[in-house]
Design a protein around this motif. Structure first.
Motif, short mmCIF file in Angstrom:
data_model
loop_
_atom_site.label_atom_id
_atom_site.label_comp_id
_atom_site.label_asym_id
_atom_site.label_seq_id
_atom_site.Cartn_x
_atom_site.Cartn_y
_atom_site.Cartn_z
N GLU A 1 43.42 44.12 52.37
CA GLU A 1 44.21 43.36 51.39
C GLU A 1 43.64 43.54 49.98
OE1 GLU A 1 47.32 41.20 50.06
OE2 GLU A 1 47.04 41.86 52.13
N LYS A 2 42.31 43.50 49.89
CA LYS A 2 41.67 43.71 48.58
C LYS A 2 41.94 45.12 48.06
CE LYS A 2 39.28 39.82 48.28
NZ LYS A 2 39.47 38.81 47.32
N GLU A 3 41.91 46.10 48.98
CA GLU A 3 42.19 47.48 48.57
C GLU A 3 43.63 47.61 48.07
OE1 GLU A 3 41.24 49.74 52.07
OE2 GLU A 3 39.11 49.86 51.57
N LYS A 4 44.56 46.93 48.78
CA LYS A 4 45.96 46.96 48.33
C LYS A 4 46.08 46.32 46.95
CE LYS A 4 48.26 46.80 52.83
NZ LYS A 4 49.07 45.98 53.74
N GLU A 5 45.41 45.18 46.76
CA GLU A 5 45.46 44.51 45.46
C GLU A 5 44.87 45.40 44.37
OE1 GLU A 5 43.53 40.71 45.78
OE2 GLU A 5 44.98 39.96 47.22
N ALA A 6 43.75 46.05 44.70
CA ALA A 6 43.12 46.94 43.71
C ALA A 6 44.05 48.10 43.37
CB ALA A 6 41.79 47.46 44.25
N LEU A 7 44.71 48.63 44.39
CA LEU A 7 45.65 49.74 44.15
C LEU A 7 46.82 49.27 43.30
CD1 LEU A 7 46.39 52.67 44.77
CD2 LEU A 7 47.59 51.85 46.80
N LEU A 8 47.35 48.07 43.61
CA LEU A 8 48.45 47.53 42.81
C LEU A 8 48.01 47.28 41.37
CD1 LEU A 8 50.14 45.05 45.30
CD2 LEU A 8 51.06 47.20 44.45
N LEU A 9 46.80 46.74 41.21
CA LEU A 9 46.30 46.52 39.85
C LEU A 9 46.14 47.83 39.10
CD1 LEU A 9 43.62 43.72 40.41
CD2 LEU A 9 45.80 43.51 39.22
N LYS B 1 47.86 50.59 39.67
CA LYS B 1 49.18 51.09 39.33
C LYS B 1 49.79 50.28 38.19
CE LYS B 1 50.33 53.30 43.67
NZ LYS B 1 51.28 53.46 44.74
N ASP B 2 49.58 48.96 38.19
CA ASP B 2 50.07 48.13 37.09
C ASP B 2 49.43 48.54 35.78
OD1 ASP B 2 51.73 46.70 38.73
OD2 ASP B 2 50.42 44.93 38.88
N LYS B 3 48.13 48.83 35.84
CA LYS B 3 47.42 49.25 34.64
C LYS B 3 47.97 50.59 34.13
CE LYS B 3 42.79 50.17 32.85
NZ LYS B 3 41.37 50.28 33.19
N GLU B 4 48.20 51.52 35.06
CA GLU B 4 48.76 52.82 34.67
C GLU B 4 50.15 52.66 34.08
OE1 GLU B 4 48.61 55.12 38.26
OE2 GLU B 4 46.45 55.50 38.11
N LEU B 5 50.95 51.80 34.69
CA LEU B 5 52.30 51.55 34.19
C LEU B 5 52.25 50.92 32.80
CD1 LEU B 5 55.34 51.64 34.74
CD2 LEU B 5 55.12 49.40 35.83
N ALA B 6 51.32 49.97 32.63
CA ALA B 6 51.18 49.34 31.32
C ALA B 6 50.76 50.37 30.28
CB ALA B 6 50.16 48.20 31.39
N GLN B 7 49.87 51.30 30.67
CA GLN B 7 49.43 52.34 29.74
C GLN B 7 50.59 53.26 29.37
OE1 GLN B 7 46.43 52.54 28.25
NE2 GLN B 7 47.24 54.21 27.04
#
Length: 176
Positions: A70-78, A80-86
């Motif tokens: 679950e933590k790995e999924k959250e880290a991956l989502l974060l 991807k969110d960071k990349e999308l924000a960039q």
């Protein structure tokens, strides 16, 4: 039973808990078969305790594994969110740069058109004063001057109309 005792000792020393559980169960069954119920009870209790301990450890490990995933999924989502924000930030910066360039270009064009308009007005004023001076010199030149003036006025009017149409087009482009 003696071989089971030796095997139990070796399993405990090596830390092989699954083998230890099997041996404890076999000792429990062997002592039960030989009707030594006190020892059978003792090995049964040890068997149950070790089984429960291993099961708790297994469940705990499974829960930790689930939490880790679950933590790995959250880290991956974060990530991807960071990349999308960039990407969005980069697009926004590019859009702002384009708008700034467009505004600067339009401002420069407006200034140039304004300068051109004032230069045309100044030239027109100078030509009129020259024409007035020429009227006083000779009447013949007056007539030629009038013809030239009419022709120049027409060409200037056409030029001004062209400029007006250009300004209207630029204004329409700016408006759009």
């Amino acid at each position: 039973i003696e071989y089971y005792q030796v095997a139990l000792s070796l399993a405990q020393k090596s830390g092989k808990k699954v083998a230890e559980i099997r041996i404890l169960r076999n000792l429990f069954e062997s002592y039960s078969y030989t009707k030594q119920y006190n020892l059978a009870t003792e090995y049964s209790i040890r068997y149950v305790e070790l089984s429960d301990s291993l099961e708790r450890n297994f469940r705990s490990a499974m829960e930790l594994d689930a939490e880790l995933k679950e933590k790995e999924k959250e880290a991956l989502l974060l990530k991807k969110d960071k990349e999308l924000a960039q990407v969005n930030l980069d697009r926004s910066i590019a859009k702002n740069e384009l708008q700034s360039t467009l505004i600067i270009s339009l401002s420069v064009a407006f200034i140039l058109v304004s300068l051109l308009f004032f230069v045309i007005l100044k030239i027109r004023k100078q030509k009129r004063s020259i024409e007035i001076a020429q009227q006083h010199v000779k009447e013949e030149q007056q007539r030629i001057s009038d013809l030239l003036k009419d022709q120049e006025v027409k060409s200037l009017s056409a030029m001004i109309e062209g400029k007006e149409e250009e300004r209207k087009r630029i204004a329409q482009d700016l408006h759009d």
